[in-house]
Design a protein around this motif. Structure first.
Motif, PDB file in Angstrom:
ATOM      1  N   GLU A 273      81.437  -1.109  66.599  1.00 56.54           N
ATOM      2  CA  GLU A 273      81.756   0.165  67.239  1.00 56.54           C
ATOM      3  C   GLU A 273      83.117   0.088  67.939  1.00 56.54           C
ATOM      4  O   GLU A 273      83.941   1.003  67.835  1.00 56.54           O
ATOM      5  CB  GLU A 273      80.679   0.545  68.244  1.00 56.54           C
ATOM      6  CG  GLU A 273      80.913   1.886  68.917  1.00 56.54           C
ATOM      7  CD  GLU A 273      79.822   2.262  69.903  1.00 56.54           C
ATOM      8  OE1 GLU A 273      79.572   3.470  70.075  1.00 56.54           O
ATOM      9  OE2 GLU A 273      79.208   1.349  70.506  1.00 56.54           O
TER      10      GLU A 273
ATOM     11  N   LEU B 145      81.060   5.592  59.806  1.00 57.56           N
ATOM     12  CA  LEU B 145      80.076   6.395  59.076  1.00 57.56           C
ATOM     13  C   LEU B 145      78.762   5.649  58.926  1.00 57.56           C
ATOM     14  O   LEU B 145      77.672   6.225  59.111  1.00 57.56           O
ATOM     15  CB  LEU B 145      80.638   6.755  57.698  1.00 57.56           C
ATOM     16  CG  LEU B 145      79.847   7.781  56.882  1.00 57.56           C
ATOM     17  CD1 LEU B 145      79.792   9.115  57.615  1.00 57.56           C
ATOM     18  CD2 LEU B 145      80.488   7.950  55.502  1.00 57.56           C
ATOM     19  N   VAL B 146      78.842   4.359  58.640  1.00 56.94           N
ATOM     20  CA  VAL B 146      77.632   3.546  58.450  1.00 56.94           C
ATOM     21  C   VAL B 146      76.876   3.358  59.765  1.00 56.94           C
ATOM     22  O   VAL B 146      75.674   3.627  59.852  1.00 56.94           O
ATOM     23  CB  VAL B 146      77.981   2.168  57.835  1.00 56.94           C
ATOM     24  CG1 VAL B 146      76.763   1.243  57.893  1.00 56.94           C
ATOM     25  CG2 VAL B 146      78.450   2.331  56.405  1.00 56.94           C
TER      26      VAL B 146
ATOM     27  N   GLY C 253      77.237   4.992  62.620  1.00 54.26           N
ATOM     28  CA  GLY C 253      76.854   6.271  63.205  1.00 54.26           C
ATOM     29  C   GLY C 253      75.719   6.928  62.460  1.00 54.26           C
ATOM     30  O   GLY C 253      74.789   7.465  63.072  1.00 54.26           O
ATOM     31  N   GLY C 254      75.777   6.881  61.136  1.00 54.29           N
ATOM     32  CA  GLY C 254      74.722   7.487  60.324  1.00 54.29           C
ATOM     33  C   GLY C 254      73.392   6.783  60.500  1.00 54.29           C
ATOM     34  O   GLY C 254      72.345   7.424  60.661  1.00 54.29           O
ATOM     35  N   THR C 255      73.427   5.454  60.472  1.00 56.80           N
ATOM     36  CA  THR C 255      72.196   4.683  60.671  1.00 56.80           C
ATOM     37  C   THR C 255      71.618   4.939  62.057  1.00 56.80           C
ATOM     38  O   THR C 255      70.406   5.099  62.223  1.00 56.80           O
ATOM     39  CB  THR C 255      72.478   3.180  60.504  1.00 56.80           C
ATOM     40  OG1 THR C 255      73.042   2.938  59.219  1.00 56.80           O
ATOM     41  CG2 THR C 255      71.191   2.377  60.644  1.00 56.80           C
TER      42      THR C 255
ATOM     43  N   ALA D 253      72.037   7.622  63.961  1.00 56.11           N
ATOM     44  CA  ALA D 253      71.521   8.987  64.065  1.00 56.11           C
ATOM     45  C   ALA D 253      70.134   9.095  63.451  1.00 56.11           C
ATOM     46  O   ALA D 253      69.216   9.695  64.034  1.00 56.11           O
ATOM     47  CB  ALA D 253      72.480   9.962  63.383  1.00 56.11           C
TER      48      ALA D 253
ATOM     49  N   ASN E  58      76.050   9.131  68.041  1.00 56.72           N
ATOM     50  CA  ASN E  58      76.091   8.777  66.620  1.00 56.72           C
ATOM     51  C   ASN E  58      76.652   9.907  65.763  1.00 56.72           C
ATOM     52  O   ASN E  58      77.413   9.658  64.824  1.00 56.72           O
ATOM     53  CB  ASN E  58      74.683   8.403  66.155  1.00 56.72           C
ATOM     54  CG  ASN E  58      74.188   7.119  66.779  1.00 56.72           C
ATOM     55  OD1 ASN E  58      74.669   6.037  66.467  1.00 56.72           O
ATOM     56  ND2 ASN E  58      73.231   7.223  67.679  1.00 56.72           N
ATOM     57  N   VAL E  59      76.299  11.134  66.084  1.00 61.28           N
ATOM     58  CA  VAL E  59      76.818  12.273  65.331  1.00 61.28           C
ATOM     59  C   VAL E  59      78.330  12.387  65.501  1.00 61.28           C
ATOM     60  O   VAL E  59      79.056  12.721  64.555  1.00 61.28           O
ATOM     61  CB  VAL E  59      76.112  13.578  65.773  1.00 61.28           C
ATOM     62  CG1 VAL E  59      76.809  14.792  65.166  1.00 61.28           C
ATOM     63  CG2 VAL E  59      74.648  13.551  65.347  1.00 61.28           C
TER      64      VAL E  59
ATOM     65  N   VAL F 293      79.902   9.945  63.147  1.00 64.56           N
ATOM     66  CA  VAL F 293      79.817  10.430  61.756  1.00 64.56           C
ATOM     67  C   VAL F 293      80.846  11.534  61.516  1.00 64.56           C
ATOM     68  O   VAL F 293      81.567  11.528  60.509  1.00 64.56           O
ATOM     69  CB  VAL F 293      78.392  10.940  61.457  1.00 64.56           C
ATOM     70  CG1 VAL F 293      78.353  11.641  60.098  1.00 64.56           C
ATOM     71  CG2 VAL F 293      77.399   9.793  61.483  1.00 64.56           C
TER      72      VAL F 293
ATOM     73  N   ALA G 164      84.324  10.121  61.380  1.00 63.00           N
ATOM     74  CA  ALA G 164      84.548   9.383  60.134  1.00 63.00           C
ATOM     75  C   ALA G 164      84.807  10.340  58.977  1.00 63.00           C
ATOM     76  O   ALA G 164      85.735  10.139  58.175  1.00 63.00           O
ATOM     77  CB  ALA G 164      83.326   8.514  59.833  1.00 63.00           C
ATOM     78  N   ILE G 165      84.007  11.401  58.889  1.00 64.69           N
ATOM     79  CA  ILE G 165      84.189  12.382  57.813  1.00 64.69           C
ATOM     80  C   ILE G 165      85.537  13.075  57.950  1.00 64.69           C
ATOM     81  O   ILE G 165      86.253  13.303  56.970  1.00 64.69           O
ATOM     82  CB  ILE G 165      83.039  13.406  57.830  1.00 64.69           C
ATOM     83  CG1 ILE G 165      81.706  12.714  57.466  1.00 64.69           C
ATOM     84  CG2 ILE G 165      83.318  14.560  56.875  1.00 64.69           C
ATOM     85  CD1 ILE G 165      80.504  13.603  57.599  1.00 64.69           C
TER      86      ILE G 165
END
Length: 252
Positions: free
Chosen positions: A170, A191-192, A194-196, A198, A233-234, A237, A240-241
């Motif tokens: 992080e 993305l990884v 944060g997505g995990t 979330a 976390n969102v 994500v 990252a996007i």
């Protein structure tokens, strides 16, 4: 309360190697409420122990008003109708403090670089600075963080070392995002994790209805796992996007 009643006697430790901070706080609190303080320092351990034995108390400072013992610093706060912190109580204050400070940092950085605080870059810096500060809090005690993190994170439960890697990942992603460097690596990393995160928080809180404390502040806070944890976390994500989109747009 009469003028005579606005007299207080305060016994507090004032030793060569230790001045009791709660004694100073009690004196300040009394003075703020208009009391004339008869300050009686306890200058030795023997003197302090003798005072405790005489009054049947376990701690100092001790405040007396009108000949009646009020008690220690917490008791004095209650006497004046002030809130007394509960160490075990749920609190969102740490999260609010972090996001408020990183938000101000982002606005300041934008003003320094762009000449105005309100820029798109300020939003990017806000997310990146937040990631860095949250990582710093976790890195204060990775062991403590990992223990709390394992209560709910799905990837850490399958591969325990991930709980130790997470704060470093992080922090690294946040630093690279601040610099705008190595987007091809920083964005997928965010993305990884944060997505995990979330998915893990959503499953634990909103599907399994578990009551847990969030590890986002480093594992020693009383911030509940829930909306704010999901927000962290969102944000990663979304950032990252956004970075990947900007990068692909630049290449086009």
């Amino acid at each position: 309360m009469t003028t005579k009643d606005r007299q207080a006697t305060l016994y507090r430790m004032v030793m060569p190697g230790h001045i009791c901070p709660y004694g100073l706080k009690s004196k300040h609190l009394l003075e703020r409420h208009g009391f004339a303080v008869d300050d009686r320092p306890l200058r030795t351990r023997a003197e302090t122990d003798a005072f405790k034995a005489e009054h049947g108390v376990a701690t100092t400072p001790q405040t007396f008003i009108g000949g009646k013992r009020i008690g220690g610093h917490d008791d004095l706060r209650r006497f004046f109708g002030r809130p007394v912190p509960n160490p075990g109580a749920t609190s969102y204050t740490p999260v609010i403090a972090v996001f408020a400070m990183t938000g101000l940092m982002a606005l300041a950085a934008s003003f320094a670089v762009e000449g105005t605080p309100f820029t798109l870059r300020a939003g990017e810096w806000f997310v990146a600075f937040s990631m860095c500060v949250l990582a710093l809090l976790k890195l204060q005690s990775v062991e403590r963080f990992s223990t709390m993190f394992l209560n709910y994170d799905l990837l850490a439960r399958r591969w325990v070392p991930y709980a130790y890697v997470y704060p470093f990942a992080e922090g690294l992603a946040g630093v690279l995002m601040v610099a705008g460097a190595l987007t091809w690596f920083a964005a997928p990393l965010a993305l990884v994790i944060g997505g995990t995160g979330a998915v893990s928080v959503f499953k634990a809180v909103y599907i399994e209805r578990r009551t847990l404390k969030c590890a986002c502040m480093g594992g020693d806070s009383n911030v509940p796992l829930g909306f704010l944890s999901l927000t962290e976390n969102v944000m990663m994500v979304a950032m990252a996007i956004w970075m990947l989109t900007c990068a692909s747009g630049g290449m086009a």
